[in-house]
Design an enzyme around this catalytic site. Structure first.
Site, PDB file in Angstrom:
ATOM      1  N   ARG A 172     -41.559  72.057 -34.207  1.00 42.81           N
ATOM      2  CA  ARG A 172     -42.797  72.822 -34.049  1.00 42.81           C
ATOM      3  C   ARG A 172     -43.021  73.824 -35.170  1.00 42.81           C
ATOM      4  O   ARG A 172     -44.120  74.358 -35.317  1.00 42.81           O
ATOM      5  CB  ARG A 172     -42.790  73.543 -32.690  1.00 42.81           C
ATOM      6  N   LYS A 230     -34.888  75.358 -38.935  1.00 37.78           N
ATOM      7  CA  LYS A 230     -35.501  76.476 -38.219  1.00 37.78           C
ATOM      8  C   LYS A 230     -34.731  77.778 -38.394  1.00 37.78           C
ATOM      9  O   LYS A 230     -35.322  78.824 -38.683  1.00 37.78           O
ATOM     10  CB  LYS A 230     -35.619  76.126 -36.734  1.00 37.78           C
ATOM     11  N   ASP A 271     -31.576  80.645 -33.124  1.00 37.80           N
ATOM     12  CA  ASP A 271     -32.995  80.990 -33.267  1.00 37.80           C
ATOM     13  C   ASP A 271     -33.387  82.176 -32.401  1.00 37.80           C
ATOM     14  O   ASP A 271     -34.570  82.412 -32.161  1.00 37.80           O
ATOM     15  CB  ASP A 271     -33.875  79.774 -32.939  1.00 37.80           C
TER      16      ASP A 271
END
Length: 465
Positions: A18, A25, A104
């Protein structure tokens, strides 16, 4: 906190689709460094005995960024439980508690980790401690079901599987856990992927532990520290929170930020006391600012050291290797790179000083540049103490301007100038008395004739000027 052996497993193998990025990420920067490095710094301050990072098979970039911390590869990405299973190969023989965190989620506080570990070690020594939080909108978060009598954790229920009553629960699952390392292997061995996604869910550890007669517990953290970065919007939100924390730390340390929300700080920016920072100032990595410094608006500072009581800006750029000594002045539209501006020296207007030394008390006039690059190699310029460089001068390196020397405005200096000497390179001035008036008259006549020819249909001719 009670001392006990503790290991941390950092889950970082997610693809982050995404984010729509070729960059993994957890490598996206927050306050100037990859978000996973923020988390690892927090874990170091907790004084973990072991740390292992779980990466994907195509994520060598992450392994390089976290080195020398060891990494293990989760080859098939079959869920969080599978990732922890992969990490256990690096923890063989480890005796102690195991903390599971996410690469994350960079804002988790050290105090929150302490609270999780303290709860794990307190009576009745629960096998699993889950970190919960109460978001404004529980939405799709899993809910923590708590026994109303003894306050222990009964279950983690995913939102899609929750009853209407369970969906009313405000306490949600963050995903972070502290687990008794002595029972973790046996719990992991019983994880099942009999679900729609065919994945092994770490949240199932709670149910398995309770089946084995172990108690489970929970502690609560703040929503802001538990924001996981899954999209660019999340990234911006976390960056904002990180910047707010850095600004607050700077102001609590004695700095004045005239418009705090517009000042951008890096994770390692060091700012002294009685520093004043104007609006729209950006700090990149490696900036150090001494006491009493004034930084005016719209400056960009990276890899630079600014000593006490110096003045910078507005609209100045200090690049890596720039060193400003005490009481020095760097003004508007001045760029300094790999150069030292010594005590009391001034470079106040529209200048580029690269690979150079500006001696104590020297003055560099507007529009001066040090010509440090010949297309192949860099060379240095040395400006002695008390020297005066006239406006619009070009100093062609390698070159030395002696102490107390004077360079006339508009000069191009390509050889050394002795101490206290004057150096001027300037074409002879030719003055034509009355020439300006005659020039204007001639141009008016030419313009008038050109207009007549255009009106009559004859193309106007240029005058060759």
């Amino acid at each position: 906190m009670t001392k006990n052996k503790t290991a941390a497993i950092v889950l970082a193998a997610g693809l982050g689709t995404r984010m729509k990025s070729t960059l993994p990420k957890v490598m996206h920067p927050i306050a100037g460094r990859p978000m996973i490095r923020h988390l690892l710094d927090t874990l170091r301050r907790v004084e973990m005995d072991r740390i292992v990072v779980v990466v994907g098979p195509d994520q060598q970039e992450i392994a390089d960024a976290v080195a020398p911390i060891p990494c293990v590869v989760q080859h098939e990405r079959l869920g969080t439980g599978d990732a922890v299973k992969a990490a256990m190969s690096a923890l063989k023989g480890f005796q102690g508690d195991v903390l599971v965190v996410f690469g994350d989620t960079p804002l988790i506080a050290r105090e929150t980790i302490f609270a999780m570990l303290e709860r794990r070690r307190a009576a009745p020594r629960p096998a699993v401690v889950v970190l919960g939080f109460e978001p404004d909108d529980p939405g799709a978060y899993g809910r923590l079901v708590i026994d109303p009598e003894d306050g222990r954790l009964e279950a983690i229920v995913e939102a899609k599987d929750a009853t209407a009553e369970q969906r009313d629960i405000g306490l949600c699952n963050s995903g972070l856990m502290a687990v008794d390392g002595a029972v973790l292997p046996q719990l992991l061995s019983r994880l099942s992927n009999s679900n729609a996604k065919g994945e092994y869910y770490l949240t199932d550890l709670v149910a398995l532990a309770r089946e084995d007669g172990f108690s489970c517990a929970w502690v609560e953290g703040e929503e802001q520290e538990l924001i996981g970065v899954n999209t660019r919007v999340d990234l911006a939100m976390v960056e904002t929170l990180a910047q707010d924390a850095l600004r607050t730390r700077a102001m609590e340390g004695g700095a004045t930020l005239l418009d705090p929300s517009t000042v951008w700080l890096c994770h390692d920016t060091k700012i002294g006391r009685d520093v004043t920072i104007g609006p729209s100032v950006f700090f990149g990595p490696g900036a150090r600012v001494g006491d009493g410094v004034v930084i005016k608006g719209f400056c960009h500072i990276e890899g630079a050291h600014i000593a006490e009581n110096a003045t910078v800006g507005p609209f100045a750029r200090l690049r890596p290797g720039a060193v400003l000594d005490e009481d020095s002045h760097v003004g508007n539209f001045v760029e300094i790179k790999n150069a030292t501006v010594e005590s009391g020296a001034k470079v106040n207007h529209l200048s580029y000083i690269g690979d150079a030394r500006v001696g104590a008390g020297a003055n560099v006039g507007a529009g001066t540049i040090t010509c440090n690059y010949n297309g192949f190699t860099k060379a240095r310029t040395d400006i002695g103490a008390g020297a005066f460089i006239g406006s619009n001068s070009a100093l062609v390196a390698p070159v030395r301007i002696g102490a107390g020397a004077l360079v006339g405005a508009g000069s191009t200096i390509g050889e050394d100038v002795p101490d206290d000497a004057i150096a001027v390179t300037r074409a002879a001035v030719k003055i034509v008395p009355g020439g300006a008036a005659r020039y204007r008259e001639r141009q008016r006549d030419l313009k008038a004739r050109a207009g007549e020819e255009t009106t009559s249909g004859t193309p106007a001719k240029g005058n060759g000027a």
